[in-house]
Design an enzyme around this catalytic site. Sequence first.
Site, short mmCIF file in Angstrom:
data_model
loop_
_atom_site.label_atom_id
_atom_site.label_comp_id
_atom_site.label_asym_id
_atom_site.label_seq_id
_atom_site.Cartn_x
_atom_site.Cartn_y
_atom_site.Cartn_z
N ASP A 115 29.98 -18.76 118.87
CA ASP A 115 28.78 -19.91 118.57
C ASP A 115 27.32 -19.17 118.60
O ASP A 115 26.55 -19.64 117.92
CB ASP A 115 28.98 -21.20 119.35
N ASP B 295 35.70 -22.72 124.72
CA ASP B 295 34.02 -22.74 125.09
C ASP B 295 34.15 -22.61 126.59
O ASP B 295 34.85 -23.15 127.42
CB ASP B 295 33.65 -24.08 124.72
#
Length: 171
Positions: free
Chosen positions: A141, A123
Amino acid sequence: MPSSWKESGLRWYWIAVLVILADQLTKQWILANFKFRETIEVLPLFNLTYARNYGAAFSFLSDAGGWQKWMFSIIAIGFSTVLTIWLRKQDKSLWRTNLAFTLVIGGAIGNLIDRLYHGFVVDFLDFYWGTSHFPAFNVADSAICVGAALIILDSFITEKEAKNKQNQAKG
């Protein structure tokens, strides 16, 4: 069901491939240029930050001991398979649904690649306000969230269109 895959929602699968490529290229760039937890401020409310997510959304089950990697991998494979089957059964003209499904598939596979290769999801998109940070996320995401929102939106639009057709038939 459409007579060929070219007439079905599978024709939209190129979007899933683009999502996977964009996701993996951005993650590889982060891995090559950032140390773990390194942060660069981009805008007053946005940073690039290398984070590792061993769980799911918002690091759900991130400290579960490792079994969650396999559970989330199976879920990603399952959802991608089901959505692919549904795409094959849908007409290519159902653009909102086809787009939504391919975004979710691309995001699921992008994160699946990370889980299987690294054991965690990379991330790096970090939005914040003051000292409060939204959990870091990535391109995959984002695609999953946009796809899910389109699925919800499409369900309302489809219901409204069906009611309008019923009213026109009655009146």
